[in-house]
Scaffold this motif. Structure first.
Motif, PDB file in Angstrom:
ATOM      1  N   LYS A 165       0.851  -1.068   0.085  1.00  0.00           N
ATOM      2  CA  LYS A 165      -0.020  -0.238  -0.076  1.00  0.00           C
ATOM      3  C   LYS A 165       0.854   1.146  -0.015  1.00  0.00           C
ATOM      4  O   LYS A 165       2.079   1.033   0.530  1.00  0.00           O
ATOM      5  CB  LYS A 165      -0.842  -0.157   1.284  1.00  0.00           C
ATOM      6  N   PRO A 166       0.392   2.499  -0.460  1.00  0.00           N
ATOM      7  CA  PRO A 166       1.136   3.789  -0.220  1.00  0.00           C
ATOM      8  C   PRO A 166       1.596   3.930   1.062  1.00  0.00           C
ATOM      9  O   PRO A 166       0.844   3.494   1.871  1.00  0.00           O
ATOM     10  CB  PRO A 166       0.123   4.555  -0.827  1.00  0.00           C
ATOM     11  N   VAL A 167       2.867   4.519   1.068  1.00  0.00           N
ATOM     12  CA  VAL A 167       3.374   4.851   2.417  1.00  0.00           C
ATOM     13  C   VAL A 167       4.038   6.170   2.468  1.00  0.00           C
ATOM     14  O   VAL A 167       4.484   6.737   1.611  1.00  0.00           O
ATOM     15  CB  VAL A 167       4.754   3.947   2.715  1.00  0.00           C
ATOM     16  N   VAL A 279      -3.919  12.007  -4.095  1.00  0.00           N
ATOM     17  CA  VAL A 279      -4.640  10.471  -3.810  1.00  0.00           C
ATOM     18  C   VAL A 279      -3.895   9.490  -3.125  1.00  0.00           C
ATOM     19  O   VAL A 279      -4.414   8.851  -2.199  1.00  0.00           O
ATOM     20  CB  VAL A 279      -4.983   9.844  -5.442  1.00  0.00           C
ATOM     21  N   HIS A 280      -2.549   9.495  -3.426  1.00  0.00           N
ATOM     22  CA  HIS A 280      -1.899   8.246  -2.859  1.00  0.00           C
ATOM     23  C   HIS A 280      -1.516   8.618  -1.547  1.00  0.00           C
ATOM     24  O   HIS A 280      -1.419   7.778  -0.520  1.00  0.00           O
ATOM     25  CB  HIS A 280      -0.693   8.120  -3.473  1.00  0.00           C
ATOM     26  N   GLY A 286      -5.270   6.195   5.000  1.00  0.00           N
ATOM     27  CA  GLY A 286      -6.533   5.770   4.890  1.00  0.00           C
ATOM     28  C   GLY A 286      -7.585   6.705   4.981  1.00  0.00           C
ATOM     29  O   GLY A 286      -8.697   6.434   5.660  1.00  0.00           O
ATOM     30  N   ILE A 287      -7.360   7.817   4.286  1.00  0.00           N
ATOM     31  CA  ILE A 287      -8.644   8.849   4.165  1.00  0.00           C
ATOM     32  C   ILE A 287      -9.464   8.552   2.982  1.00  0.00           C
ATOM     33  O   ILE A 287      -9.051   8.576   1.998  1.00  0.00           O
ATOM     34  CB  ILE A 287      -7.678  10.209   4.230  1.00  0.00           C
ATOM     35  N   VAL A 308      -8.521   1.856   0.264  1.00  0.00           N
ATOM     36  CA  VAL A 308      -9.191   3.013   1.031  1.00  0.00           C
ATOM     37  C   VAL A 308     -10.413   3.252   0.188  1.00  0.00           C
ATOM     38  O   VAL A 308     -10.690   3.014  -0.866  1.00  0.00           O
ATOM     39  CB  VAL A 308      -8.279   4.156   1.109  1.00  0.00           C
ATOM     40  N   ALA A 309     -11.557   3.559   1.186  1.00  0.00           N
ATOM     41  CA  ALA A 309     -12.858   4.048   0.696  1.00  0.00           C
ATOM     42  C   ALA A 309     -12.649   5.175  -0.367  1.00  0.00           C
ATOM     43  O   ALA A 309     -12.151   6.185   0.191  1.00  0.00           O
ATOM     44  CB  ALA A 309     -13.923   4.223   1.792  1.00  0.00           C
TER      45      ALA A 309
END
Length: 317
Positions: A165-167, A279-280, A286-287, A308-309
């Motif tokens: 996932k993005p970090v 976006v990333h 987790g926004i 993420v939603a």
């Protein structure tokens, strides 16, 4: 490791590798989505030194990242090629280039920087210089993170799913400054970050459309406060939108750095953005995200919010 670069390699023994150079000469979003690779490598092989070659403009993105032993910053001009002399002295065991577009710059890096293993996508530009060829996945039906994770898989690295996932490593000082700035937002209000700026002209949205969208949200949901974000060059547009909404309905964010930008996003309940760097970063924290994209299908598929939603909108023209 004593290998002839002219011969292909079918298997890599990572226990013998001590120092890796990762090449990622992309923008902010490219670094945020690539950073999971550093997490995976350090979890599986904590003994390995990770060096990163990236653009000078990404310095603030990596300011607090603890996974990197060394970062080499360069601009895409003559200074980049001058850096190659220094890299030749590093005695790398491996070079990894995650850019999935054939690049003359990447080819020159593979050519001039020494390493026993040089791994890149199987493009004709690299044929003479790499000895581990990665088969690319089609961009039209895969996310950029899935493509990089597949790159790792072809190297023989099976990543822990929770790390894919993005970090983004955020500084506590910058987060504290932003939290103090946002103290005026009532606890009962939902904070919606609105990123007006973008990294390419094709991604920008007209002010009239922003005004229409935000007024519609404000009418439907009375307990919202808009956090307007923009770069310095788009400050006039930020003020236009703020004037339309009224001071009681919005806050104008002050972007002192990318770290502050990330802190604003982390503090929000939702972000609306046409720019994929936001976006990333939002995916990293987790926004929930409403992402707005131009028409190209591969771009829409590749740079979606990840794990993420979210809702994504693509232009039809």
């Amino acid at each position: 490791l004593h290998m002839d670069n002219s011969k292909s390699i079918s298997k890599i023994e990572f226990s013998s590798i001590k120092k890796i150079l990762i090449v990622r000469l992309g923008k902010i979003g490219d670094l945020v989505v690539t950073s999971f690779v550093f997490e995976v490598l350090k979890e599986k092989y904590p003994h390995i030194e990770i060096h990163l070659l990236t653009l000078t403009s990404n310095k603030d993105v990596l300011k607090y990242n603890p996974r990197l032993t060394k970062v080499i910053y360069a601009k895409k001009n003559l200074s980049l090629y001058l850096k190659l002399n220094g890299l030749r002295k590093e005695s790398y065991n491996m070079i990894l280039d995650f850019n999935d577009n054939p690049s003359t710059t990447s080819a020159l890096i593979f050519k001039f920087v020494s390493a026993q293993i040089k791994a890149g996508y199987d493009f004709s530009k690299y044929e003479r210089y790499i000895n581990f060829k990665v088969t690319p996945i089609k961009k039209e039906n895969s996310h950029i993170i899935e493509r990089m994770n597949n790159f790792l898989l072809q190297l023989g690295i099976n990543a822990d799913e929770k790390l894919v996932k993005p970090v983004f490593y955020l500084g506590s000082e910058e987060l504290c400054e932003v939290e103090i700035e946002l103290n005026s937002v009532g606890k009962s209000k939902h904070l919606i970050a609105v990123n007006l700026s973008a990294g390419a002209k094709i991604r920008y949205w007209e002010i009239e459309k922003w005004n229409q969208l935000l007024h519609s949200i404000n009418e439907e949901y009375k307990n919202c406060c808009f956090l307007l974000l923009s770069t310095e060059k788009d400050r006039a547009q930020q003020k236009q939108v703020a004037s339309s909404l009224g001071t009681e309905n919005c806050i104008e964010g002050k972007l002192a750095s990318i770290q502050h930008f990330a802190a604003y996003i982390k503090s929000a309940d939702l972000i609306i953005t046409p720019d994929t760097s936001a976006v990333h970063i939002a995916s990293a924290f987790g926004i929930p995200t409403l992402a707005i994209y131009p028409n190209p299908e591969w771009n829409y598929v590749s740079w979606q919010p990840y794990r993420v939603a979210h809702r994504s909108i693509k232009s039809s023209t």
